[in-house]
Design a protein around this motif. Structure first.
Motif, mmCIF file in Angstrom:
data_model
loop_
_atom_site.group_PDB
_atom_site.id
_atom_site.type_symbol
_atom_site.label_atom_id
_atom_site.label_comp_id
_atom_site.label_asym_id
_atom_site.label_seq_id
_atom_site.Cartn_x
_atom_site.Cartn_y
_atom_site.Cartn_z
ATOM 1 N N PRO A 3 -16.883 -23.069 22.963
ATOM 2 C CA PRO A 3 -16.364 -22.110 21.975
ATOM 3 C C PRO A 3 -15.545 -21.011 22.630
ATOM 4 C CG PRO A 3 -18.638 -22.670 21.469
ATOM 5 C CD PRO A 3 -18.323 -23.302 22.799
ATOM 6 N N GLU A 4 -15.970 -20.558 23.811
ATOM 7 C CA GLU A 4 -15.227 -19.512 24.523
ATOM 8 C C GLU A 4 -13.866 -20.019 24.988
ATOM 9 O OE1 GLU A 4 -19.417 -18.614 24.361
ATOM 10 O OE2 GLU A 4 -18.357 -20.370 25.133
ATOM 11 N N GLY A 5 -13.790 -21.315 25.318
ATOM 12 C CA GLY A 5 -12.513 -21.879 25.728
ATOM 13 C C GLY A 5 -11.538 -22.016 24.573
ATOM 14 N N LEU A 6 -12.053 -22.398 23.412
ATOM 15 C CA LEU A 6 -11.200 -22.541 22.247
ATOM 16 C C LEU A 6 -10.891 -21.204 21.593
ATOM 17 C CD1 LEU A 6 -12.942 -25.704 20.828
ATOM 18 C CD2 LEU A 6 -10.481 -25.542 21.258
ATOM 19 N N LEU A 7 -11.829 -20.265 21.723
ATOM 20 C CA LEU A 7 -11.665 -18.928 21.144
ATOM 21 C C LEU A 7 -11.890 -17.885 22.235
ATOM 22 C CD1 LEU A 7 -13.619 -19.293 17.785
ATOM 23 C CD2 LEU A 7 -11.154 -18.947 18.017
ATOM 24 N N PRO A 8 -10.939 -17.717 23.140
ATOM 25 C CA PRO A 8 -11.112 -16.724 24.202
ATOM 26 C C PRO A 8 -11.242 -15.321 23.628
ATOM 27 C CG PRO A 8 -8.860 -17.557 24.152
ATOM 28 C CD PRO A 8 -9.642 -18.419 23.225
ATOM 29 N N ASP A 9 -11.819 -14.447 24.416
ATOM 30 C CA ASP A 9 -12.112 -13.093 23.937
ATOM 31 C C ASP A 9 -10.881 -12.368 23.391
ATOM 32 O OD1 ASP A 9 -14.766 -13.404 24.555
ATOM 33 O OD2 ASP A 9 -14.638 -12.368 26.499
ATOM 34 N N LYS A 10 -9.748 -12.506 24.058
ATOM 35 C CA LYS A 10 -8.550 -11.791 23.615
ATOM 36 C C LYS A 10 -8.089 -12.274 22.242
ATOM 37 C CE LYS A 10 -6.708 -10.463 28.135
ATOM 38 N NZ LYS A 10 -5.562 -10.567 29.074
ATOM 39 N N LEU A 11 -8.146 -13.591 22.015
ATOM 40 C CA LEU A 11 -7.787 -14.127 20.712
ATOM 41 C C LEU A 11 -8.783 -13.658 19.661
ATOM 42 C CD1 LEU A 11 -6.312 -15.928 18.702
ATOM 43 C CD2 LEU A 11 -7.574 -17.893 19.622
ATOM 44 N N LEU A 12 -10.057 -13.673 20.005
ATOM 45 C CA LEU A 12 -11.085 -13.254 19.056
ATOM 46 C C LEU A 12 -10.901 -11.788 18.662
ATOM 47 C CD1 LEU A 12 -13.445 -14.943 17.896
ATOM 48 C CD2 LEU A 12 -14.951 -13.705 19.440
ATOM 49 N N GLU A 13 -10.548 -10.945 19.621
ATOM 50 C CA GLU A 13 -10.355 -9.528 19.316
ATOM 51 C C GLU A 13 -9.123 -9.297 18.442
ATOM 52 O OE1 GLU A 13 -12.352 -6.963 19.685
ATOM 53 O OE2 GLU A 13 -13.772 -8.469 20.379
ATOM 54 N N ALA A 61 -19.731 -26.407 14.964
ATOM 55 C CA ALA A 61 -20.504 -25.350 14.317
ATOM 56 C C ALA A 61 -20.626 -24.133 15.227
ATOM 57 C CB ALA A 61 -21.882 -25.868 13.923
ATOM 58 N N GLN A 62 -20.788 -24.350 16.527
ATOM 59 C CA GLN A 62 -20.869 -23.224 17.453
ATOM 60 C C GLN A 62 -19.541 -22.469 17.513
ATOM 61 O OE1 GLN A 62 -23.737 -22.262 18.594
ATOM 62 N NE2 GLN A 62 -24.646 -24.062 17.620
ATOM 63 N N CYS A 63 -18.441 -23.207 17.408
ATOM 64 C CA CYS A 63 -17.129 -22.544 17.372
ATOM 65 C C CYS A 63 -16.986 -21.688 16.121
ATOM 66 C CB CYS A 63 -16.018 -23.593 17.411
ATOM 67 S SG CYS A 63 -15.865 -24.487 18.982
ATOM 68 N N GLN A 64 -17.405 -22.226 14.993
ATOM 69 C CA GLN A 64 -17.318 -21.477 13.752
ATOM 70 C C GLN A 64 -18.231 -20.252 13.748
ATOM 71 O OE1 GLN A 64 -14.444 -22.068 12.418
ATOM 72 N NE2 GLN A 64 -15.254 -22.301 10.343
ATOM 73 N N ARG A 65 -19.359 -20.383 14.378
ATOM 74 C CA ARG A 65 -20.259 -19.242 14.517
ATOM 75 C C ARG A 65 -19.567 -18.119 15.276
ATOM 76 N NH1 ARG A 65 -25.632 -20.313 17.882
ATOM 77 N NH2 ARG A 65 -25.118 -18.617 19.285
ATOM 78 N N ARG A 66 -18.876 -18.484 16.329
ATOM 79 C CA ARG A 66 -18.167 -17.484 17.143
ATOM 80 C C ARG A 66 -17.012 -16.869 16.350
ATOM 81 N NH1 ARG A 66 -17.219 -15.591 22.275
ATOM 82 N NH2 ARG A 66 -15.069 -15.483 23.010
ATOM 83 N N LEU A 67 -16.250 -17.683 15.643
ATOM 84 C CA LEU A 67 -15.129 -17.164 14.870
ATOM 85 C C LEU A 67 -15.617 -16.198 13.791
ATOM 86 C CD1 LEU A 67 -12.138 -17.125 14.100
ATOM 87 C CD2 LEU A 67 -12.530 -19.204 12.757
ATOM 88 N N ALA A 68 -16.745 -16.507 13.174
ATOM 89 C CA ALA A 68 -17.261 -15.666 12.089
ATOM 90 C C ALA A 68 -17.684 -14.287 12.565
ATOM 91 C CB ALA A 68 -18.432 -16.352 11.402
ATOM 92 N N THR A 69 -17.992 -14.129 13.851
ATOM 93 C CA THR A 69 -18.324 -12.794 14.349
ATOM 94 C C THR A 69 -17.117 -11.873 14.316
ATOM 95 O OG1 THR A 69 -17.849 -13.295 16.686
ATOM 96 C CG2 THR A 69 -20.092 -13.747 15.898
#
Length: 321
Positions: A3-13, A61-69
């Protein structure tokens, strides 16, 4: 791929920074969608051989959990695309390739949306208030109203279903198919203004004799509960991914709760942080334990992004370290 690779912190922020603005303006998450597509996020279930991430349902599902944060409305809308690509993946893993074209087209950048929900239809997938009328050469026309059509401004493929009441000697038959954005005979209403979920733009879609050609009709099922793999796959993907989003939402709420309690101070207690208030500490601890119940016992407890207590000198949890 993690999940961190697909949604790196900078993209998530970046996604997090836009969420409140989308909701305030009742705007669709165009920027989020573009960045997620460029990152390959819409291809979670697409095989690696076709340029996708090649993930299964648990990892998605783990990726979606991360995106939802970061953006719950964005995650919920993306869920609808992932439901269809996930269904195609689940079926293919069981030797059913009736939706292979879904993964092929997702690999090419098409965006799938879920057009099954109907107001007042508590039979869900086991009956429909939409009329499916057979036409020549195996095509069907559909007339009815679908609600909660997330991704309304952006989908290029919409999965729908309806009932052919005359089929099966009058017992009825449920017909499933896909339309494209270019298909005529449907209207998208501008009726979505739901606090906290505005970015999903889950508008009502009116089907007014929209025709699905024979090659896009992928299932005909009897009315009522049945054990067809499609039904299993839809419920498995929909419920798992939905639960993942709300788990991520809970994680973020816990994080924000701790951060806020640390930041705010008490007037009556000479400026002490609310993090030192025993009632607030109890409520945060209760929430953290409730969240901990959601995770598989074989894996870690709360993710590293969520505060988890260190142990104090007396052996009790220290939630505020």
């Amino acid at each position: 791929m993690t999940p961190e690779g697909l949604l790196p912190d900078k993209l998530l922020e970046r996604i997090r920074s836009r969420a409140a603005g989308y909701d305030r303006r009742n705007a669709f998450f165009h920027e989020d969608l573009q960045e997620l597509a460029e990152a390959g996020y819409l291809k979670l279930f697409v095989p690696a051989s076709d340029g996708g991430a090649g993930l299964g349902l648990e990892a998605a599902a783990q990726c979606q959990r991360r995106l939802a944060t970061a953006a719950p409305a964005t995650a919920l809308a993306i869920n609808m695309h992932l439901v269809w690509t996930g269904v195609a993946h689940v079926l293919a893993a069981r030797g059913d390739h009736s939706l292979a074209f879904v993964l092929t087209e997702a690999a090419q950048g098409e965006i799938f949306a879920f057009g099954n929900s109907e107001a007042g239809n508590d039979s869900v997938l086991f009956d429909s208030r939409t009329f499916a009328t057979p036409e020549q050469d195996g095509a069907y026309s559909f007339t009815g109203t679908k609600i909660f059509t997330s991704l309304s401004p952006a989908w290029t493929r919409l999965g729908i279903f309806g009932k052919d009441a005359a089929a099966r000697d009058g017992a009825g038959e449920l017909v499933h198919g896909f339309i494209t954005r270019e298909t005529s005979g449907y209207r998208i209403l501008d009726d979505w203004d739901t606090l906290g979920m505005r970015a999903s733009q889950s508008a009502t879609t009116v089907l007014d004799g929209v025709t699905v050609p024979a090659d896009r009709i992928f299932r005909k099922l009897p009315v009522g509960p049945n054990a067809d793999p499609l039904i299993f796959a839809i419920f498995a993907c929909f419920e798992s991914l939905l639960a993942a989003v709300y788990t991520g939402l809970g994680e973020r709420a816990l994080t924000v709760g701790v951060e806020t309690a640390k930041r705010r101070t008490s007037f009556k207690n000479s400026g002490r942080s609310y993090a030192q208030d025993p009632d607030i500490r109890w409520k945060v601890a209760d929430a953290a334990m409730a969240m901990d119940n959601l995770y598989p016992s074989s894996g870690p407890s709360l993710p590293t992004s969520t505060p988890w207590p260190t142990m104090g000198p007396n052996g009790s949890p220290n939630w505020w370290a």
